[in-house]
Design an enzyme around this catalytic site. Structure first.
Site, PDB file in Angstrom:
ATOM      1  CB  SER A  90     -35.327  31.509   6.937  1.00 34.43           C
ATOM      2  OG  SER A  90     -35.585  32.193   8.105  1.00 34.43           O
ATOM      3  CB  THR A 192     -33.309  26.332   6.998  1.00 29.40           C
ATOM      4  OG1 THR A 192     -32.379  27.384   6.936  1.00 29.40           O
ATOM      5  CG2 THR A 192     -32.922  25.230   6.041  1.00 29.40           C
ATOM      6  CB  THR A 210     -31.376  27.936   3.892  1.00 31.69           C
ATOM      7  OG1 THR A 210     -31.396  28.916   4.918  1.00 31.69           O
ATOM      8  CG2 THR A 210     -29.935  27.701   3.472  1.00 31.69           C
ATOM      9  NE  ARG A 220     -23.069  30.571   7.368  1.00 30.52           N
ATOM     10  CZ  ARG A 220     -24.190  29.874   7.497  1.00 30.52           C
ATOM     11  NH1 ARG A 220     -25.124  29.929   6.591  1.00 30.52           N
ATOM     12  NH2 ARG A 220     -24.375  29.122   8.561  1.00 30.52           N
ATOM     13  N   GLY A 222     -23.573  27.690   4.469  1.00 36.70           N
ATOM     14  CA  GLY A 222     -23.920  26.908   5.660  1.00 36.70           C
ATOM     15  C   GLY A 222     -23.963  25.422   5.370  1.00 36.70           C
ATOM     16  CG  ASP A 223     -26.578  23.251   7.878  1.00 34.99           C
ATOM     17  OD1 ASP A 223     -26.728  24.487   7.860  1.00 34.99           O
ATOM     18  OD2 ASP A 223     -27.493  22.469   8.200  1.00 34.99           O
ATOM     19  CB  THR A 243     -33.382  23.753  10.679  1.00 44.07           C
ATOM     20  OG1 THR A 243     -33.545  25.173  10.620  1.00 44.07           O
ATOM     21  CG2 THR A 243     -34.025  23.247  11.945  1.00 44.07           C
ATOM     22  N   GLY A 244     -30.874  25.333  11.690  1.00 37.45           N
ATOM     23  CA  GLY A 244     -30.182  26.009  12.788  1.00 37.45           C
ATOM     24  C   GLY A 244     -28.790  26.441  12.379  1.00 37.45           C
ATOM     25  N   GLY A 246     -25.631  26.498  10.998  1.00 35.99           N
ATOM     26  CA  GLY A 246     -25.009  25.599  10.035  1.00 35.99           C
ATOM     27  C   GLY A 246     -23.577  25.236  10.366  1.00 35.99           C
TER      28      GLY A 246
HETATM   29  N1  ASP Z   1     -28.882  25.978   8.615  1.00 33.41           N
HETATM   30  C1  ASP Z   1     -28.984  27.227   7.929  1.00 33.41           C
HETATM   31  C2  ASP Z   1     -27.617  27.787   7.705  1.00 33.41           C
HETATM   32  O1  ASP Z   1     -26.779  27.700   8.589  1.00 33.41           O
HETATM   33  C3  ASP Z   1     -29.781  28.260   8.637  1.00 33.41           C
HETATM   34  C4  ASP Z   1     -31.078  27.868   9.242  1.00 33.41           C
HETATM   35  O2  ASP Z   1     -31.422  26.692   9.378  1.00 33.41           O
HETATM   36  O3  ASP Z   1     -31.812  28.770   9.608  1.00 33.41           O
HETATM   37  O4  ASP Z   1     -27.395  28.392   6.673  1.00 33.41           O
END
Ligand code: ASP
Length: 329
Positions: A90, A192, A210, A220, A222-223, A243-244, A246
């Site tokens: 990741s 991440t 990440t 794309r 993410g956050d 995390t998660g 985004g």
């Molecule tokens: N937050 C990250 C994203 O959306 C991904 C992750 O935390 O696994 O890019």
């Protein structure tokens, strides 16, 4: 009522309504907050906090700070550990590619002065967190993206490498047979890394790095590299990282929200819970994960996640513990 009294009453009501917290939060005017002396050495520090089971990252941060490094040096050293680990799919080298087979990396870093540096859509460079730090320290900008970020990294002496390992390539080729884009909750247990630290001088810093969501559309972002979403640090108050999924974090500007709720008196745990509840109340979160961790200026920590299964690693006194996080579901 005077205008000022009206405004304070309105603010108090708004904060209680929007925070959804059971406790009545004191209203603090940020201009009134006491400057915290940052030259005193606190023997109970440092404290390192990171998303998921990132014990080795915490150890690297701890070692760096214990040898006299700052919180900023610590979070950078910590984030570099999963970045160079080919088995962490990741982050950095070994990260899963987008649906066209490109490994594209996002990272950011913030120091105790409120400075921020970030890279998005960076390819071929193993340590995006260190490039983000150079953006912060060596350029007049805050965020570089894509080809420009790569050009800058190469000019700064970073090495161009192939980041797509045979394992991640094979999995991607398997995925292409169905091409079904359906991110799964907690599937990538290393995930991440967002990492926060407070050093002996009580200064805060954070980093987040990440490879983003596996098999995302090309381009794309993410956050994780976005200040206020994947990471936020305010040295007077505290810091938070995410995390998660985004997209959910971006839409609710989660890390900034957590720091602002702490400014209003919420504990780190209460603030993380409220940031998750904003997602629950306003967005379609089914089968998606978001986890937040936070630390305040006193070194108090907290976390909360949408779905069960999220853990964080905390290091203090040279001991690391993995803590299971309370969740909405
Ligand atoms: N937050 C990250 C994203 O959306 C991904 C992750 O935390 O696994 O890019």
């Amino acid at each position: 009522m005077t205008n000022d009294t009206n405004r304070r009453a309105f603010l108090k009501k708004t904060i209680q309504n929007t925070a959804g917290l059971s406790l009545a939060l004191p209203i603090l005017n940020s201009c009134q907050s006491e400057p915290i002396p940052s030259n005193k050495v606190d023997p109970t520090l440092p404290i390192i906090l990171s998303t998921w089971n990132n014990k080795k990252a915490n150890q690297a941060a701890w070692d760096t700070i214990s040898k006299g490094g700052t919180a900023l040096d610590g979070v950078e050293a910590g984030a570099r550990i999963p970045e160079e680990d080919p088995n962490d799919q990741s982050v950095g080298y070994g990260g899963r590619p987008d649906r066209d087979g490109n490994v594209t990396l996002d990272a950011c870093i913030m120091n105790s002065n409120g400075d921020y540096g970030a890279v998005t859509y960076l390819q071929h460079i193993k340590h995006p967190v260190s490039v983000a730090r150079r953006v912060m320290e060596e350029t007049p900008h805050a965020l570089l993206s894509g080809a420009g970020a790569l050009k800058f990294a190469l000019e700064q002496g970073f090495e161009k490498e192939n980041l797509l390992t045979s394992k991640s390539k094979q999995e991607w080729e398997e995925w292409k047979k169905t091409s079904e884009y359906k991110p799964k909750v907690n599937i990538e247990l290393h995930d991440t890394i967002g990492i926060l630290a407070i050093d002996k001088q009580k200064n805060l810093a954070g980093a987040c790095t990440t490879s983003g969501l596996a098999y995302k559309m090309q381009g794309r972002i993410g956050d994780s590299p976005i200040a206020g979403a994947g990471l936020f640090v305010d040295n007077e108050i505290g810091c938070a990282t995410a995390t998660g999924m985004g997209e959910l974090v971006l839409k609710s500007v989660g890390s900034f929200l957590i720091v602002e709720l702490m400014r209003q008196g919420a504990t780190p745990a209460e603030a993380c819970k409220e940031a998750v509840m904003r997602i629950v109340r306003k967005q379609n979160y089914e089968e998606l994960q978001v986890g937040y961790i936070a630390m305040n200026k006193s070194g108090e920590v907290g976390a909360y996640s949408l779905q069960s299964g999220f853990v964080y690693a905390i290091t203090s006194d040279n001991q690391t513990r993995i803590v299971e996080v309370d969740s909405y579901i």
